[in-house]
Design an enzyme around this catalytic site. Structure first.
Site, PDB file in Angstrom:
ATOM      1  N   GLU A 359      14.751 -51.298   8.383  1.00  0.00           N
ATOM      2  CA  GLU A 359      13.615 -51.098   7.467  1.00  0.00           C
ATOM      3  C   GLU A 359      13.052 -49.696   7.726  1.00  0.00           C
ATOM      4  O   GLU A 359      11.941 -49.525   8.217  1.00  0.00           O
ATOM      5  CB  GLU A 359      12.554 -52.179   7.691  1.00  0.00           C
ATOM      6  CG  GLU A 359      11.450 -52.185   6.643  1.00  0.00           C
ATOM      7  CD  GLU A 359      10.357 -53.209   6.928  1.00  0.00           C
ATOM      8  OE1 GLU A 359       9.420 -53.319   6.113  1.00  0.00           O
ATOM      9  OE2 GLU A 359      10.425 -53.905   7.967  1.00  0.00           O
ATOM     10  N   HIS A 384      15.560 -57.109   5.339  1.00  0.00           N
ATOM     11  CA  HIS A 384      15.472 -55.829   4.623  1.00  0.00           C
ATOM     12  C   HIS A 384      16.825 -55.113   4.559  1.00  0.00           C
ATOM     13  O   HIS A 384      17.397 -54.957   3.498  1.00  0.00           O
ATOM     14  CB  HIS A 384      14.395 -54.909   5.209  1.00  0.00           C
ATOM     15  CG  HIS A 384      13.020 -55.436   5.062  1.00  0.00           C
ATOM     16  ND1 HIS A 384      12.365 -55.497   3.845  1.00  0.00           N
ATOM     17  CD2 HIS A 384      12.154 -55.959   5.978  1.00  0.00           C
ATOM     18  CE1 HIS A 384      11.165 -56.024   4.015  1.00  0.00           C
ATOM     19  NE2 HIS A 384      11.018 -56.322   5.299  1.00  0.00           N
TER      20      HIS A 384
END
EC number: 3.5.4.4
Length: 511
Positions: A359, A384
């Site tokens: 991320e 993510h």
């Protein structure tokens, strides 16, 4: 197997090879070569191998007619919600006929959610802060804190003066404006996000302050029970039938000041979910991914992992595994925690991991290498995975192992990883059919609700003009396939979802 996955790609590769050989082995015209390449891309795309039935084709035709009309209008006006900040685009999204269809769509499961960011903040303000014995204080830095107590909470250096909210509201001239100010402190929403949040440090500071602000409201035992129930209600209304929640399981307190431990919280999640299912029999339930913050020392994380092992042993149907939460750019890497994270394996205990990884915008650092380390530590999914497209070998490995990424587009935009969602790196992964699911992270803090807003951003922005009903169907089925449910539970879930899907298709095709 519920859904075709990367293990079945050899058949597709053979077909694509045959297509390629057909025009390399013969003198095709430019138009024929172009058509072959377009067909190849169509089959590679996420959902590209799905075959729609007659009703689905009719629904797809109507859906795509609306989508293309909206995108053509956006090209004319240059007003396109996925290219805008969500705070400024939300009202435009809500006018969209495509969005209305996506709200109707059975989306399966939400697999990437955080415990205290999933119920609309309006409920927290209008309901919870109006309950008896709710007190407010302002820290020396001007940050709000809340506590339920009778007669008053204990004072501290951070909160030397507590005020009963009921009395405070009597003293303010405009209660509506005061409640609106609470909302502003409970979310990141602002009319001018580019001005207010000038960089990632600023927005993350406010983001983490919000958790500190609302924690005292949510972790009051009567509110906690209602909050868990309300979270399921809001996602159920958005046609989501199952949730996996990253939960830190912070102490929950009673009016008397008594505190409950992690086991009490997990048992409460279990009991409230059972109660919700009694009145919503199609709802599958929830699972908890016990989490701790990646800012902590290795010894603390090691203890949290032992706690996770104990909770999973005691609540095997509720606790799915473990994760590390918090900002990757400023927290410890997975490599830093390697010894602690190896504790279950060394002890012969299975503790599934669901790591946040990648991320970040940075490349070639220990931060984006979290994706590699997550895979080495046998993560079940990647939270993510924003940086995955920059690591081709790691990407190929995750595909081979059939490990999906959990894509949360609005979160990525609001936290300033990407501004125009057409440029989100997952667009490349969607174009090649990489395993993935869509989720909403902390929708309440972003001023959203449920899962539909994120699906809209993916369908209209990230997926481009060619993302169609096949894309949506694949994403919904992926959310069931890649959940932490047992295979028998996935089969039951798929049957329930299929009935809802068929009704949805009939409604879209005929109305």
């Amino acid at each position: 197997m519920l859904v075709d996955g990367p293990s079945e790609w050899p058949a597709l590769r053979f077909l694509l090879l045959a297509v390629a050989m057909s025009f390399f082995g013969s003198a095709l015209s430019i138009d024929e070569t172009r058509a072959h390449l377009l067909l190849k891309e169509k089959m590679m795309r996420l959902g590209g191998r799905l075959v729609l039935n007659t009703k689905e084709e009719q629904a797809n035709e109507r859906l795509m007619m609306l989508k293309i009309a909206e995108m053509k209008e956006a090209m004319r006006t240059l007003i396109f919600p996925p290219s805008m900040h969500f705070f400024q685009a939300k009202h435009l999204i809500e006018r969209s006929q495509v969005f209305n269809i996506l709200r109707m769509m059975p989306k399966g499961a939400a697999l990437h959610l955080h415990d205290i960011g999933i119920v609309t903040m309006d409920w927290l303000v209008r309901n919870v802060t109006y309950r008896p014995h709710c007190h407010i204080c302002f820290t020396p830095k001007g940050i709000m804190q809340f506590r339920f107590a009778h007669p008053t909470p204990r004072t501290s250096e951070k909160c030397s003066k507590w005020i009963l909210l009921e009395d405070y509201r009597k003293r303010v001239q405009n209660v509506t404006e005061f409640d609106d100010s609470l909302l502003r402190n409970f979310t990141l929403v602002t009319q001018h996000p580019e001005v207010i949040y000038t960089n990632q440090n600023v927005v993350w500071s406010k983001f983490e302050t919000i958790f500190f602000t609302i924690s005292g409201l949510i972790h009051y035992a009567p509110v906690f029970r209602d909050y868990v129930f309300q979270s399921m209600q809001e996602f159920y209304e958005d046609n989501v039938l199952y949730m996996e929640i990253r939960a830190r399981l912070l102490p929950v307190y009673e009016l008397s000041g008594e505190h409950h431990d992690e086991e009490w919280s997990v048992k409460t999640y279990q009991e409230v979910a059972q109660k919700f299912v009694e009145t919503h029999p199609e709802f599958i339930g929830i699972k908890i991914i016990y989490s701790d913050h990646r800012s902590k020392d290795v010894a603390v994380i090691a203890e949290s992992i032992r706690t996770a092992m104990g909770l999973r042993t005691k609540f095997p149907t509720v606790v799915a595994g473990f994760d590390l939460v918090g900002r990757e750019d400023t927290g410890h890497s997975l490599q830093d925690y390697k010894e602690a994270l190896m504790i279950p394996a060394k002890g012969g205990v299975k503790l599934p991991y669901f790591f946040h990884a990648g991320e970040t915008d940075w490349q070639g650092t220990s931060i984006d290498r979290n994706i590699l380390d997550a895979l080495m530590l046998n993560t079940t999914r990647i939270g993510h995975g924003f940086a995955l497209s920059k690591h081709p070998a790691v990407r190929a490995y995750s595909w081979k192992k059939d490990i999906p990424i959990e894509v949360c587009p609005i979160s990525n935009q609001v936290l300033k990883l990407v501004s125009d969602l057409r440029n989100h790196p997952v667009a490349t992964l969607m174009a090649t059919g990489h395993p993935m699911v869509i989720s909403s992270d902390d929708p309440a803090i972003f001023g959203a609700k449920g899962l539909s807003y994120d699906f809209y951003e993916v369908f209209m922005g990230i997926g481009g003009m060619k993302a169609d009903l096949r894309t949506l169907k694949q994403l919904a089925m992926n959310s069931i396939k890649y959940s932490a449910l047992l295979e028998i539970e996935k089969n039951t879930f798929m049957e329930i979802w299929k009935k809802r899907w068929d009704k949805f298709i009939a409604d879209v095709a005929t109305k």
